[in-house]
Design a protein around this motif. Sequence first.
Motif, PDB file in Angstrom:
ATOM      1  N   HIS A 274       0.767  -1.104  -0.045  1.00 35.93           N
ATOM      2  CA  HIS A 274       0.030  -0.125   0.051  1.00 35.93           C
ATOM      3  C   HIS A 274       0.925   1.374  -0.063  1.00 35.93           C
ATOM      4  CE1 HIS A 274      -2.517  -3.068   1.767  1.00 35.93           C
ATOM      5  NE2 HIS A 274      -3.439  -2.559   1.141  1.00 35.93           N
ATOM      6  N   SER A 275       0.124   2.210  -0.358  1.00 34.68           N
ATOM      7  CA  SER A 275       1.000   3.594  -0.739  1.00 34.68           C
ATOM      8  C   SER A 275       0.238   4.476   0.243  1.00 34.68           C
ATOM      9  CB  SER A 275       1.084   3.796  -1.908  1.00 34.68           C
ATOM     10  OG  SER A 275       1.668   5.588  -2.077  1.00 34.68           O
ATOM     11  N   LEU A 276       0.879   5.645   0.977  1.00 35.01           N
ATOM     12  CA  LEU A 276      -0.073   6.550   1.564  1.00 35.01           C
ATOM     13  C   LEU A 276      -0.811   7.420   0.797  1.00 35.01           C
ATOM     14  CD1 LEU A 276       2.498   7.791   4.217  1.00 35.01           C
ATOM     15  CD2 LEU A 276       0.567   6.630   4.511  1.00 35.01           C
ATOM     16  N   SER A 277      -0.617   7.378  -0.555  1.00 32.93           N
ATOM     17  CA  SER A 277      -1.345   8.096  -1.440  1.00 32.93           C
ATOM     18  C   SER A 277      -2.881   7.651  -1.826  1.00 32.93           C
ATOM     19  CB  SER A 277      -0.791   8.279  -2.790  1.00 32.93           C
ATOM     20  OG  SER A 277      -0.383   7.019  -3.381  1.00 32.93           O
ATOM     21  N   ASN A 278      -2.921   6.659  -1.396  1.00 30.90           N
ATOM     22  CA  ASN A 278      -4.311   5.741  -1.637  1.00 30.90           C
ATOM     23  C   ASN A 278      -4.953   5.646  -0.294  1.00 30.90           C
ATOM     24  OD1 ASN A 278      -4.290   5.847  -4.168  1.00 30.90           O
ATOM     25  ND2 ASN A 278      -2.867   3.596  -4.204  1.00 30.90           N
ATOM     26  N   ILE A 279      -6.203   5.803  -0.059  1.00 30.40           N
ATOM     27  CA  ILE A 279      -7.002   5.743   1.265  1.00 30.40           C
ATOM     28  C   ILE A 279      -7.123   3.901   1.455  1.00 30.40           C
ATOM     29  CG2 ILE A 279      -9.232   5.841   2.378  1.00 30.40           C
ATOM     30  CD1 ILE A 279      -9.526   8.415   0.692  1.00 30.40           C
ATOM     31  N   TYR A 280      -6.779   3.666   2.513  1.00 31.72           N
ATOM     32  CA  TYR A 280      -6.936   2.141   2.903  1.00 31.72           C
ATOM     33  C   TYR A 280      -8.255   1.898   3.263  1.00 31.72           C
ATOM     34  CZ  TYR A 280      -6.127  -2.167   5.257  1.00 31.72           C
ATOM     35  OH  TYR A 280      -6.203  -3.506   5.709  1.00 31.72           O
ATOM     36  N   ARG A 281      -8.813   2.618   4.196  1.00 30.82           N
ATOM     37  CA  ARG A 281     -10.123   2.811   4.831  1.00 30.82           C
ATOM     38  C   ARG A 281     -10.854   4.031   4.819  1.00 30.82           C
ATOM     39  NH1 ARG A 281     -11.632  -1.707   9.271  1.00 30.82           N
ATOM     40  NH2 ARG A 281     -13.980  -1.069   8.389  1.00 30.82           N
ATOM     41  N   ASP A 282     -12.234   4.148   4.472  1.00 36.29           N
ATOM     42  CA  ASP A 282     -12.900   5.440   4.613  1.00 36.29           C
ATOM     43  C   ASP A 282     -14.216   5.104   4.885  1.00 36.29           C
ATOM     44  OD1 ASP A 282     -13.261   7.797   1.897  1.00 36.29           O
ATOM     45  OD2 ASP A 282     -14.241   7.631   3.862  1.00 36.29           O
ATOM     46  N   LEU A 283     -14.651   5.494   6.148  1.00 36.27           N
ATOM     47  CA  LEU A 283     -15.900   5.354   6.770  1.00 36.27           C
ATOM     48  C   LEU A 283     -16.326   6.291   7.707  1.00 36.27           C
ATOM     49  CD1 LEU A 283     -15.167   2.801   9.815  1.00 36.27           C
ATOM     50  CD2 LEU A 283     -13.279   3.842   8.556  1.00 36.27           C
ATOM     51  N   TYR A 284     -17.708   6.319   8.453  1.00 36.94           N
ATOM     52  CA  TYR A 284     -18.055   7.139   9.442  1.00 36.94           C
ATOM     53  C   TYR A 284     -18.153   6.477  10.400  1.00 36.94           C
ATOM     54  CZ  TYR A 284     -18.936  10.850   5.833  1.00 36.94           C
ATOM     55  OH  TYR A 284     -18.797  11.915   4.954  1.00 36.94           O
ATOM     56  N   ILE A 285     -18.153   6.919  11.639  1.00 34.29           N
ATOM     57  CA  ILE A 285     -18.217   6.417  12.942  1.00 34.29           C
ATOM     58  C   ILE A 285     -19.147   7.381  13.871  1.00 34.29           C
ATOM     59  CG2 ILE A 285     -16.021   5.209  12.969  1.00 34.29           C
ATOM     60  CD1 ILE A 285     -14.965   6.978  14.867  1.00 34.29           C
ATOM     61  N   LYS A 286     -19.953   6.699  14.860  1.00 33.33           N
ATOM     62  CA  LYS A 286     -20.733   7.322  15.679  1.00 33.33           C
ATOM     63  C   LYS A 286     -20.443   6.855  17.247  1.00 33.33           C
ATOM     64  CE  LYS A 286     -24.710   8.439  12.973  1.00 33.33           C
ATOM     65  NZ  LYS A 286     -26.296   8.362  12.707  1.00 33.33           N
ATOM     66  N   ARG A 287     -19.179   6.290  17.408  1.00 31.64           N
ATOM     67  CA  ARG A 287     -18.605   5.799  18.763  1.00 31.64           C
ATOM     68  C   ARG A 287     -17.301   5.545  18.591  1.00 31.64           C
ATOM     69  NH1 ARG A 287     -18.192   0.328  18.213  1.00 31.64           N
ATOM     70  NH2 ARG A 287     -19.294  -0.582  16.682  1.00 31.64           N
ATOM     71  N   ASP A 288     -16.820   5.482  19.773  1.00 28.86           N
ATOM     72  CA  ASP A 288     -15.205   5.036  19.885  1.00 28.86           C
ATOM     73  C   ASP A 288     -15.035   3.629  19.120  1.00 28.86           C
ATOM     74  OD1 ASP A 288     -14.530   6.321  22.997  1.00 28.86           O
ATOM     75  OD2 ASP A 288     -14.875   7.480  21.260  1.00 28.86           O
ATOM     76  N   MET A 289     -14.097   3.459  18.107  1.00 28.18           N
ATOM     77  CA  MET A 289     -14.090   2.296  17.366  1.00 28.18           C
ATOM     78  C   MET A 289     -12.608   1.822  17.482  1.00 28.18           C
ATOM     79  SD  MET A 289     -15.526   1.537  13.598  1.00 28.18           S
ATOM     80  CE  MET A 289     -17.168   1.384  13.894  1.00 28.18           C
ATOM     81  N   SER A 290     -12.477   0.672  17.534  1.00 26.77           N
ATOM     82  CA  SER A 290     -10.888  -0.063  17.423  1.00 26.77           C
ATOM     83  C   SER A 290     -10.484  -0.696  16.311  1.00 26.77           C
ATOM     84  CB  SER A 290     -10.786  -1.002  18.499  1.00 26.77           C
ATOM     85  OG  SER A 290     -10.918  -0.773  19.884  1.00 26.77           O
ATOM     86  N   PHE A 291      -9.488  -0.582  15.788  1.00 29.28           N
ATOM     87  CA  PHE A 291      -9.068  -1.155  14.625  1.00 29.28           C
ATOM     88  C   PHE A 291      -7.861  -2.012  14.732  1.00 29.28           C
ATOM     89  CE2 PHE A 291     -11.711   1.552  11.888  1.00 29.28           C
ATOM     90  CZ  PHE A 291     -12.170   2.533  12.527  1.00 29.28           C
ATOM     91  N   SER A 292      -7.806  -3.027  13.825  1.00 26.92           N
ATOM     92  CA  SER A 292      -6.544  -3.899  13.851  1.00 26.92           C
ATOM     93  C   SER A 292      -6.153  -4.068  12.050  1.00 26.92           C
ATOM     94  CB  SER A 292      -7.057  -5.332  14.164  1.00 26.92           C
ATOM     95  OG  SER A 292      -7.276  -5.372  15.569  1.00 26.92           O
TER      96      SER A 292
END
Length: 677
Positions: free
Chosen positions: A631-649
């Motif tokens: 992956h490159s920083l020029s591309n979005i890896y994940r794009d989403l909306y959150i309404k609460r605290d969310m954990s990612f792996s």
Amino acid sequence: MIDKGYLLGERYRILDTLGEGGMANVYLAEDIILQRKVAVKVLRLDLQKESQILARFQREALATSELSHPNIVSVLDVGTDHGLPYMVMEYVDGPDLKDYIRENSPLDLHEVIRIMDQILSAVALAHKHNVIHRDLKPQNILMDKRGNIKIADFGIAVALNQSSITQTNSVMGSVHYMSPEQTRGGLVTKQSDIYSVGIILYELITGKVPFNGDTPVSIALKHVQEEIPSIREKDPEVPQALENVVLKATAKDPRDRYESAQEMKNDLDTSLDKNRGDEPVFIPDHGVNNDKTIILPAFNSVKKDDGNDDPPENPKPPADPDPQENPKKGSFLATLKKHKWWWIFVGIVAILIVCMMVFALDAKNSANKAAQGTVRIPDVTNLTEESAENRLEKSGLELGKIHHRNSDSIDAGRVINTKPNSGNSITRGKSVDLIISNGAGMAKVPDVTGQTYEAAVDKLQDMGFDVVRENQISNTVSPDHVIDQSIAADVEVKPKQTTITLIVSKGQPPKPKPNMIKLKNLKNYSLKGAQDYAKENGLTLQISEKYSQNVEKGMIMAMSPNPGTKVEKGSTITISVSKGEKEKNTETNITKNFTVDYAPPKTLKEDTDNHNEKELDKGNHVQIYIKDDDHSLSNIYRDLYIKRDMSFSIPFSLKNGSGELRVVRDGQTILNEKVTK
């Protein structure tokens, strides 16, 4: 008066003036602790040093707080602010019973009983504490928005009850609802309140009060002398048992009325039962009116009416005067009586004599007035002060003192009357006082909520109020109808000095039509191509990556929802991007765990005049960028909306060197760190 915005007792912020009284002023305020509206009664500043009034105010506050009942306006707090006593009362945001009857009549009989049960329950509690209201009327009975009854002004009744002022021979209350003993200045008892409640019940059923008249005196006399008009003659559908409740409550003699409000409530609650359908009409035991008729002295000289209009059977003619006593007179009368129409000549002579006497007296009076130099006071009603002064001077009189008072019929600055009154004769050169109008006095603000804006404006402007319009979006009130008014109904204010703001409905906000998009098949698209497609169509991408032996690295392997599905603009599309074929034993996989905190978005308000609000209600916009072997920083890896605290792996594939992780929330970078083996 207390200015708007003042924080009374460090707790109640003054919002508006609800009314002004002889002893206290009432304000609409906000309890900043409990964040609710309340009504605050504050002793007038100029009466602080009046010990009797201060004591009465304190008695009222103390005694009212003892009447705790859901249908009585309650006292919430009592205190002083810089030595100024005040008490905080429940604020009832709704119409009074008078307006409710006017707008909803005729009422369903079950609704009538529901309202009356609440009134009688409150009155029964007050009577249990030996408190007589003395002024029960629909204007003193409020209704909240849920239809619950709240009786006001019990505090005044209690304060008077506990003071040393004798209530006998003192007439209180509104004459339309006043008991006969009150109109006669007699002793006011609990049965006096029951009479007033009976009149209220009559008005709830019929929509009108039983007695009306041109003057309060004429109405009061009807309460004393006339029977209550029959309800069933106007509406035969009303059961006789229900009419009997009205008749018994409004009996002229207090002994014929209910002994208690609870007894009346019990009788009323069964008045619609079918087993009382054959109940006879209530007849009081003690008659209608036992008062003696007083004949005024001015009528004593009138011939007494014996009830017999027929003349006597044998009328005896008056004896003729003896002609021997006065020969000339007897001779003239004897001659005159011989004439057929002798009585006509006698009448003419009498009239001539009377006219001559009147003329002589009038000439004498005129001569006396002329000798004294008297003139009549001219009528200067409705003239300006300057014009009235000129007219007085032309009549040979001088301008005296100027007095001012309110008038509902004479415009401000014009003459109401003179002192002495016009038409009276006074000595030339004397002074005449003028009474000048200050304009209309206090007037009750009408309830215009629910009316069209045009009708409300016409009604308020006719009373002298200035009106300001304020628009507001509403899902419940029809467009161009009044939602609320800045000054509550029945508050007494000065119309010429008052501006009322009307909150007017703009109707419901327009609902945008959903913009539907038919999804294109993104399989075998590059990640960049999928991102461009999502941007052009207002879609949000959620990206996942997987190894694949069949799909070239960086190309779309699968998508959800499936191609051809119709979705709304703004929907989220999940795509799987190929990581290419997995190399054996050459790749180092690292999983990076982190949490993105949810930050509530702010509400953006546009121009308040348009009352158009946009609320960012989707949540936080989160974009995750990673840099690793795939992956490159020029591309979005994940794009989403959150309404609460969310954990990612996030897994990182690192063969050589290090990777990088960047997280952007609502356009601001909140995480940017290196990832190493």
